[in-house]
Write a protein that holds these residues in place. Structure first.
Motif, PDB file in Angstrom:
ATOM      1  N   ALA A 195       0.812  -1.217   0.000  1.00  0.00           N
ATOM      2  CA  ALA A 195       0.000   0.000   0.000  1.00  0.00           C
ATOM      3  C   ALA A 195       0.850   1.273   0.000  1.00  0.00           C
ATOM      4  O   ALA A 195       0.575   2.221  -0.742  1.00  0.00           O
ATOM      5  N   GLY A 196       1.890   1.309   0.828  1.00  0.00           N
ATOM      6  CA  GLY A 196       2.735   2.502   0.884  1.00  0.00           C
ATOM      7  C   GLY A 196       3.456   2.759  -0.424  1.00  0.00           C
ATOM      8  O   GLY A 196       3.536   3.908  -0.892  1.00  0.00           O
ATOM      9  N   ALA A 197       3.991   1.700  -1.024  1.00  0.00           N
ATOM     10  CA  ALA A 197       4.696   1.847  -2.297  1.00  0.00           C
ATOM     11  C   ALA A 197       3.752   2.290  -3.402  1.00  0.00           C
ATOM     12  O   ALA A 197       4.112   3.117  -4.252  1.00  0.00           O
ATOM     13  N   VAL A 198       2.528   1.752  -3.392  1.00  0.00           N
ATOM     14  CA  VAL A 198       1.552   2.135  -4.406  1.00  0.00           C
ATOM     15  C   VAL A 198       1.134   3.593  -4.209  1.00  0.00           C
ATOM     16  O   VAL A 198       0.977   4.338  -5.186  1.00  0.00           O
ATOM     17  N   GLN A 199       0.971   4.008  -2.962  1.00  0.00           N
ATOM     18  CA  GLN A 199       0.615   5.405  -2.702  1.00  0.00           C
ATOM     19  C   GLN A 199       1.686   6.349  -3.243  1.00  0.00           C
ATOM     20  O   GLN A 199       1.380   7.389  -3.841  1.00  0.00           O
ATOM     21  N   GLN A 200       2.961   5.997  -3.054  1.00  0.00           N
ATOM     22  CA  GLN A 200       4.044   6.810  -3.581  1.00  0.00           C
ATOM     23  C   GLN A 200       4.017   6.829  -5.102  1.00  0.00           C
ATOM     24  O   GLN A 200       4.227   7.868  -5.739  1.00  0.00           O
ATOM     25  N   TRP A 201       3.733   5.689  -5.709  1.00  0.00           N
ATOM     26  CA  TRP A 201       3.629   5.597  -7.169  1.00  0.00           C
ATOM     27  C   TRP A 201       2.502   6.493  -7.667  1.00  0.00           C
ATOM     28  O   TRP A 201       2.672   7.223  -8.662  1.00  0.00           O
ATOM     29  N   LEU A 202       1.372   6.479  -6.990  1.00  0.00           N
ATOM     30  CA  LEU A 202       0.254   7.319  -7.401  1.00  0.00           C
ATOM     31  C   LEU A 202       0.594   8.799  -7.298  1.00  0.00           C
ATOM     32  O   LEU A 202       0.167   9.609  -8.124  1.00  0.00           O
ATOM     33  N   LEU A 203       1.374   9.152  -6.287  1.00  0.00           N
ATOM     34  CA  LEU A 203       1.809  10.550  -6.169  1.00  0.00           C
ATOM     35  C   LEU A 203       2.668  10.947  -7.363  1.00  0.00           C
ATOM     36  O   LEU A 203       2.586  12.072  -7.865  1.00  0.00           O
ATOM     37  N   GLU A 204       3.507  10.018  -7.818  1.00  0.00           N
ATOM     38  CA  GLU A 204       4.360  10.299  -8.975  1.00  0.00           C
ATOM     39  C   GLU A 204       3.531  10.420 -10.251  1.00  0.00           C
ATOM     40  O   GLU A 204       3.900  11.143 -11.176  1.00  0.00           O
ATOM     41  N   LEU A 205       2.407   9.694 -10.320  1.00  0.00           N
ATOM     42  CA  LEU A 205       1.545   9.736 -11.494  1.00  0.00           C
ATOM     43  C   LEU A 205       0.521  10.861 -11.439  1.00  0.00           C
ATOM     44  O   LEU A 205      -0.130  11.151 -12.441  1.00  0.00           O
TER      45      LEU A 205
END
Length: 260
Positions: A195-205
């Motif tokens: 979840a944390g890694a995906v949240q960071q990815w979404l911030l980048e997108l």
């Protein structure tokens, strides 16, 4: 071809529901998806997304052991069980999303994740979910793919679609870990741990909500004017393709999988 925002020079596919409302069909694949998969757009468009790229197709077509590097601690039985459970997990998610798209005139509701993905409501009233799968490219190479799927509708026309973003996470989640988790019914916990890694990815997108909505609308209209997505209205005119693309590829057991 429309210009993609800088944030989205990444791998994504636009998906539609088939006529039966049970499967997701690829209507558009970004250039990055075509490069990574080795398939041209003409081969990707109109195919069942989970079967073409993911474990659903592996369960159906079999696995080349030469492409299973990084899974040496696992026995063939564990690998088979992992592939079957990964395919079943994605098939469950696929059904929920496809059914959601069929409610084209209703406000999108959060689909049941069936314990294999994580989901939440988007700011734009769509549904966002993420999951892990084992993807295969044209030459048979396997890689762990993390996916964010956004169920949304065209802002004015109401046409429903799913936007699926992909990225490789083999370094963070080795194939052996993914298959072991799937085989032992621990996939939900593994996905939740991301979840944390995906949240960071979404911030980048991420982009401004109005800019995102405009981009989504452009993608849908691009599909609408191309043969690849002309089937967005097949709810009204079913055809042989939509009859065939709902062929059941589920129900496979470990004994059905061929390991060569």
């Amino acid at each position: 071809m429309i210009d993609e925002p800088k944030q989205h020079h990444s791998r994504f596919c636009l998906l539609r529901s088939n006529f039966s409302g049970k499967t997701l069909i690829t209507a558009l694949a970004s250039n990055a998806v075509q490069r990574r998969s080795g398939y041209r757009a003409a081969h990707i468009h109109g195919k069942r997304y989970g079967e073409l790229f993911g474990a659903m197709g592996l369960a159906k077509d079999g696995v080349d052991m030469a492409m299973m590097r990084g899974t040496s601690p696992l026995t063939p039985d564990v690998m088979k069980a992992g592939i079957v459970n990964l395919g079943d997990s994605y098939a469950s998610l696929e059904r929920n999303l496809a059914e959601l798209l069929c409610r084209r005139w209703e406000a999108p509701q959060t689909a049941n994740s069936s314990g294999t993905c994580a989901s939440k409501q988007c700011l734009t009233q769509g549904m966002l979910t993420f999951t892990l799968d084992l993807h295969r490219n044209r030459n048979g190479e396997l890689h762990v793919c993390e996916q964010v799927l956004i169920a949304q509708r065209h802002s004015t026309l109401g046409w429903p679609f799913v936007l699926a973003f992909q990225r490789d996470v083999d370094e963070e989640v080795p194939k052996s870990q993914l298959l072991q988790a799937a085989a032992s019914d621990q996939l939900f916990h593994l996905v939740q741990s991301r979840a944390g890694a995906v949240q960071q990815w979404l911030l980048e997108l991420s982009m401004d909500p109005s800019e995102a909505a405009a981009w989504f609308d452009q993608l849908v209209m691009q599909c609408w004017h191309s043969r690849g997505c002309a089937t967005l209205v097949r709810e009204l005119i079913p055809s042989s393709e939509d009859t065939n693309d709902s062929i059941n590829s589920e129900g496979y057991t470990a004994d059905d999988i061929s390991i060569m």
